[in-house]
Design a protein around this motif. Structure first.
Motif, PDB file in Angstrom:
ATOM      1  N   ARG A  79       0.689  -1.330  -0.113  1.00  0.00           N
ATOM      2  CA  ARG A  79      -0.027   0.200  -0.018  1.00  0.00           C
ATOM      3  C   ARG A  79       0.880   1.253   0.131  1.00  0.00           C
ATOM      4  NH1 ARG A  79      -4.896  -1.472   4.063  1.00  0.00           N
ATOM      5  NH2 ARG A  79      -5.482  -3.349   2.879  1.00  0.00           N
ATOM      6  N   PHE A  80       0.498   2.501  -0.584  1.00  0.00           N
ATOM      7  CA  PHE A  80       1.231   3.606  -0.717  1.00  0.00           C
ATOM      8  C   PHE A  80       0.328   4.595  -0.775  1.00  0.00           C
ATOM      9  CE2 PHE A  80       0.809   1.760  -4.912  1.00  0.00           C
ATOM     10  CZ  PHE A  80       0.263   3.009  -5.675  1.00  0.00           C
ATOM     11  N   ARG A  81       0.845   5.730  -0.308  1.00  0.00           N
ATOM     12  CA  ARG A  81       0.148   6.997  -0.182  1.00  0.00           C
ATOM     13  C   ARG A  81       0.941   8.102  -0.996  1.00  0.00           C
ATOM     14  NH1 ARG A  81      -3.506   8.296   3.498  1.00  0.00           N
ATOM     15  NH2 ARG A  81      -3.000   6.369   4.830  1.00  0.00           N
ATOM     16  N   ILE A  82      -0.243   9.054  -1.817  1.00  0.00           N
ATOM     17  CA  ILE A  82       0.093  10.163  -2.329  1.00  0.00           C
ATOM     18  C   ILE A  82      -0.818  11.174  -1.965  1.00  0.00           C
ATOM     19  CG2 ILE A  82       0.254  11.028  -4.773  1.00  0.00           C
ATOM     20  CD1 ILE A  82       0.502   8.221  -5.943  1.00  0.00           C
ATOM     21  N   GLY A  83      -0.211  12.349  -1.638  1.00  0.00           N
ATOM     22  CA  GLY A  83      -1.170  13.344  -0.891  1.00  0.00           C
ATOM     23  C   GLY A  83      -1.547  12.432   0.221  1.00  0.00           C
ATOM     24  N   ASP A  84      -3.127  12.665   0.446  1.00  0.00           N
ATOM     25  CA  ASP A  84      -3.661  11.889   1.550  1.00  0.00           C
ATOM     26  C   ASP A  84      -4.403  11.083   1.158  1.00  0.00           C
ATOM     27  OD1 ASP A  84      -5.462  13.446   0.014  1.00  0.00           O
ATOM     28  OD2 ASP A  84      -6.169  14.922   2.009  1.00  0.00           O
ATOM     29  N   ALA A  85      -4.431  10.525  -0.180  1.00  0.00           N
ATOM     30  CA  ALA A  85      -4.942   9.254  -0.519  1.00  0.00           C
ATOM     31  C   ALA A  85      -3.963   8.124  -0.408  1.00  0.00           C
ATOM     32  CB  ALA A  85      -5.291   9.518  -2.121  1.00  0.00           C
ATOM     33  N   LEU A  86      -4.943   6.841  -0.115  1.00  0.00           N
ATOM     34  CA  LEU A  86      -4.252   5.518   0.187  1.00  0.00           C
ATOM     35  C   LEU A  86      -4.573   4.622  -1.118  1.00  0.00           C
ATOM     36  CD1 LEU A  86      -2.429   3.879   2.071  1.00  0.00           C
ATOM     37  CD2 LEU A  86      -4.622   3.037   3.067  1.00  0.00           C
ATOM     38  N   PHE A  87      -3.417   4.118  -1.718  1.00  0.00           N
ATOM     39  CA  PHE A  87      -3.612   3.329  -2.786  1.00  0.00           C
ATOM     40  C   PHE A  87      -3.044   1.814  -2.421  1.00  0.00           C
ATOM     41  CE2 PHE A  87      -2.929   7.273  -4.362  1.00  0.00           C
ATOM     42  CZ  PHE A  87      -4.038   7.747  -5.335  1.00  0.00           C
ATOM     43  N   GLU A  88      -3.483   0.930  -3.130  1.00  0.00           N
ATOM     44  CA  GLU A  88      -2.976  -0.538  -3.301  1.00  0.00           C
ATOM     45  C   GLU A  88      -2.539  -0.877  -4.612  1.00  0.00           C
ATOM     46  OE1 GLU A  88      -4.443  -4.293  -0.842  1.00  0.00           O
ATOM     47  OE2 GLU A  88      -5.839  -3.663  -2.343  1.00  0.00           O
ATOM     48  N   HIS A  89      -1.179  -1.363  -4.689  1.00  0.00           N
ATOM     49  CA  HIS A  89      -0.723  -2.095  -6.082  1.00  0.00           C
ATOM     50  C   HIS A  89      -1.673  -3.143  -6.483  1.00  0.00           C
ATOM     51  CE1 HIS A  89       1.777  -4.812  -8.328  1.00  0.00           C
ATOM     52  NE2 HIS A  89       2.362  -3.564  -8.843  1.00  0.00           N
TER      53      HIS A  89
END
Length: 164
Positions: free
Chosen positions: A91-101
Motif C-alpha cells: 500500500r502506498f500514499r500519495i497526498g492524503d489518498a491511500l492506494f494498493e498495488h
C-alpha cells in the motif's frame, strides 16, 4: 524505500478522448480519479494507472525518439524516483489518498498506432502499474509517493501442550 514524486497527472474523460492534464485531482475510494473514465468502474483493479518518468525516457530511447509524452500512454500519474515494480503487494500514499498495488499495466495494441512500428514492444515491461484506491483524498503534482508501513501479522494462537 525512498519516496518518489508525482510529476504529472492526467484524466481520461472518455475512450480515445484526449487526456486532460491537471495539477491536482480528487481521488474517490473504490473509484479512482474524479473525471477519469475508469472512476465509474466500481471495485475494479485498474482504478488508477501509474508510470515512471524514467520509463518514458526508456521507451523513447527504444524507439529512437527524443521523448514520449505521458498522454500517449494514457496513464493517470507519472512518478519519478521510485521503482513502481517494488510496490507489488504494498500500500502506498500519495497526498492524503491511500492506494494498493493491483498489477502491471501492460501495453495494448494501440501502442503501434500511437508510437509507430515497435511501439508495443518498446512499452513491454515499462507500462507501469495499476492501483486500487483504499482511501480518498487529493493528489497533486509534486506530492510524495510513500510506501505505507506494513501491518504486523496477527499472532498465531498458542496451543496448549498436554503433559504426559
Amino acid at each position: 524505500m525512498r519516496p518518489g514524486r508525482v510529476e504529472w497527472i492526467g484524466l481520461r474523460p472518455a475512450r480515445r478522448a484526449a487526456l486532460v492534464e491537471v495539477e491536482r485531482a480528487t481521488v474517490e475510494p473504490g473509484q479512482g480519479l474524479v473525471g477519469d473514465r475508469y472512476a465509474s468502474s466500481g471495485q475494479g483493479r485498474r482504478q488508477v494507472t501509474l508510470i515512471q518518468a524514467e520509463h518514458l525516457a526508456a521507451i523513447a530511447s527504444y524507439l529512437g525518439l527524443a521523448a514520449v509524452s505521458p498522454q500517449v500512454l494514457r496513464r493517470n500519474l507519472v512518478t519519478r524516483g521510485i521503482n513502481l515494480q517494488a510496490l507489488k503487494g504494498k500500500r502506498f500514499r500519495i497526498g492524503d489518498a491511500l492506494f494498493e498495488h493491483t498489477g502491471d499495466c501492460h501495453p495494448c495494441s494501440r501502442m503501434e498506432e500511437v508510437l509507430g512500428v515497435g511501439g508495443y514492444n518498446a512499452v513491454r515491461g515499462h507500462g507501469g502499474i495499476t492501483a486500487r484506491v483504499l482511501q480518498g483524498g487529493t493528489v497533486a503534482v509534486a506530492d510524495e509517493l510513500r510506501v505505507e508501513p506494513e501491518l504486523p501479522a496477527p499472532a498465531a494462537p498458542q496451543q496448549q501442550r498436554m503433559p504426559f
